[in-house]
Design a protein around this motif. Structure first.
Motif, mmCIF file in Angstrom:
data_model
loop_
_atom_site.group_PDB
_atom_site.id
_atom_site.type_symbol
_atom_site.label_atom_id
_atom_site.label_comp_id
_atom_site.label_asym_id
_atom_site.label_seq_id
_atom_site.Cartn_x
_atom_site.Cartn_y
_atom_site.Cartn_z
ATOM 1 N N THR A 192 0.851 -1.141 0.050
ATOM 2 C CA THR A 192 0.087 0.080 0.105
ATOM 3 C C THR A 192 0.941 1.343 0.265
ATOM 4 O O THR A 192 1.952 1.089 0.370
ATOM 5 N N PHE A 193 0.340 2.382 -0.576
ATOM 6 C CA PHE A 193 1.001 3.520 -0.533
ATOM 7 C C PHE A 193 0.494 4.529 0.748
ATOM 8 O O PHE A 193 -0.478 4.637 1.064
ATOM 9 N N VAL A 194 1.682 4.859 1.739
ATOM 10 C CA VAL A 194 1.306 5.758 2.609
ATOM 11 C C VAL A 194 1.598 7.049 2.189
ATOM 12 O O VAL A 194 2.977 7.372 1.926
ATOM 13 N N ASP A 195 0.914 8.080 2.251
ATOM 14 C CA ASP A 195 1.115 9.390 1.918
ATOM 15 C C ASP A 195 1.644 10.204 3.307
ATOM 16 O O ASP A 195 0.555 10.273 4.056
ATOM 17 N N PRO A 196 2.900 10.509 3.489
ATOM 18 C CA PRO A 196 3.419 11.177 4.684
ATOM 19 C C PRO A 196 2.694 12.465 4.984
ATOM 20 O O PRO A 196 2.673 12.881 5.996
ATOM 21 N N SER A 197 2.272 13.338 3.932
ATOM 22 C CA SER A 197 1.503 14.318 4.224
ATOM 23 C C SER A 197 0.335 14.456 4.890
ATOM 24 O O SER A 197 -0.187 15.569 5.243
ATOM 25 N N GLN A 198 -0.279 13.060 4.863
ATOM 26 C CA GLN A 198 -1.636 13.037 5.497
ATOM 27 C C GLN A 198 -1.479 12.748 7.158
ATOM 28 O O GLN A 198 -2.515 12.578 7.653
ATOM 29 N N GLY A 199 -0.269 12.983 7.697
ATOM 30 C CA GLY A 199 -0.174 12.819 8.964
ATOM 31 C C GLY A 199 0.646 11.471 9.457
ATOM 32 O O GLY A 199 0.778 10.761 8.553
ATOM 33 N N LYS A 200 0.734 11.555 10.669
ATOM 34 C CA LYS A 200 1.597 10.360 11.254
ATOM 35 C C LYS A 200 0.695 9.058 11.719
ATOM 36 O O LYS A 200 1.073 8.023 11.715
ATOM 37 N N ILE A 201 -0.857 9.495 11.883
ATOM 38 C CA ILE A 201 -1.557 8.494 12.011
ATOM 39 C C ILE A 201 -2.864 8.355 11.062
ATOM 40 O O ILE A 201 -3.441 9.529 10.659
ATOM 41 N N GLN A 202 -2.946 7.359 10.427
ATOM 42 C CA GLN A 202 -3.941 7.490 9.261
ATOM 43 C C GLN A 202 -5.033 6.353 9.221
ATOM 44 O O GLN A 202 -4.495 5.236 9.580
ATOM 45 N N LYS A 203 -6.001 6.515 8.812
ATOM 46 C CA LYS A 203 -7.041 5.313 8.729
ATOM 47 C C LYS A 203 -7.580 5.419 7.244
ATOM 48 O O LYS A 203 -8.198 6.393 6.869
ATOM 49 N N TYR A 204 -7.739 4.109 6.769
ATOM 50 C CA TYR A 204 -8.568 4.082 5.438
ATOM 51 C C TYR A 204 -8.770 2.797 5.170
ATOM 52 O O TYR A 204 -8.430 1.829 5.696
ATOM 53 N N ILE A 205 -9.602 2.502 4.002
ATOM 54 C CA ILE A 205 -10.342 1.325 3.697
ATOM 55 C C ILE A 205 -9.526 1.028 2.542
ATOM 56 O O ILE A 205 -9.513 1.844 1.365
ATOM 57 N N GLU A 206 -8.932 -0.260 2.232
ATOM 58 C CA GLU A 206 -8.100 -0.734 0.905
ATOM 59 C C GLU A 206 -8.494 -2.247 0.735
ATOM 60 O O GLU A 206 -8.470 -2.958 1.535
ATOM 61 N N ASP A 207 -8.825 -2.353 -0.602
ATOM 62 C CA ASP A 207 -9.549 -3.686 -1.155
ATOM 63 C C ASP A 207 -8.150 -4.347 -1.135
ATOM 64 O O ASP A 207 -6.963 -4.124 -1.736
ATOM 65 N N CYS A 208 -8.128 -5.758 -0.841
ATOM 66 C CA CYS A 208 -7.248 -6.757 -1.002
ATOM 67 C C CYS A 208 -6.985 -6.868 -2.506
ATOM 68 O O CYS A 208 -7.812 -6.900 -3.467
ATOM 69 N N GLN A 209 -5.951 -6.838 -3.070
ATOM 70 C CA GLN A 209 -5.541 -6.958 -4.488
ATOM 71 C C GLN A 209 -5.783 -8.430 -4.931
ATOM 72 O O GLN A 209 -5.964 -8.577 -6.102
ATOM 73 N N ILE A 210 -5.931 -9.358 -4.156
ATOM 74 C CA ILE A 210 -5.862 -10.849 -4.293
ATOM 75 C C ILE A 210 -7.587 -11.105 -4.503
ATOM 76 O O ILE A 210 -8.125 -11.641 -5.397
ATOM 77 N N CYS A 211 -8.241 -10.974 -3.046
ATOM 78 C CA CYS A 211 -9.593 -11.414 -3.040
ATOM 79 C C CYS A 211 -10.552 -10.353 -3.011
ATOM 80 O O CYS A 211 -11.860 -10.442 -3.165
ATOM 81 N N CYS A 212 -10.228 -8.991 -3.269
ATOM 82 C CA CYS A 212 -10.883 -7.900 -3.328
ATOM 83 C C CYS A 212 -11.945 -7.426 -2.118
ATOM 84 O O CYS A 212 -12.712 -6.630 -2.352
#
Length: 74
Positions: free
Chosen positions: A30-50
């Motif tokens: 996954t890509f972590v954008d450091p400009s969004q802060g030291k603590i981040q939360k988001y939802i990301e789909d699995c690249q295998i099972c979606c």
């Protein structure tokens, strides 16, 4: 750690840490954008099972690593 959660540490400084899908167990980068802060939360789909993974990401400045906790989406 709660049931259904996985945590990973990555010393990868180019902001591409990985997490393990809580559904199928496969590793995903996954890509972590450091400009969004030291603590981040988001939802990301699995690249295998979606299936969606709820990611909580923090940066440990002392060890210079990202810590990712993945849990099932509610």
């Amino acid at each position: 750690m709660e049931d259904g959660m996985t945590a990973m540490k990555s010393k990868n400084t180019n902001h591409t840490p990985a997490f393990r899908c809580v559904y199928c167990g496969e590793f995903n980068h996954t890509f972590v954008d450091p400009s969004q802060g030291k603590i981040q939360k988001y939802i990301e789909d699995c690249q295998i099972c979606c299936r969606p993974n709820d990611l909580s990401i923090s940066y440990d400045k002392w060890n210079k690593e990202f810590i990712i906790q993945a849990s099932p989406t509610q």
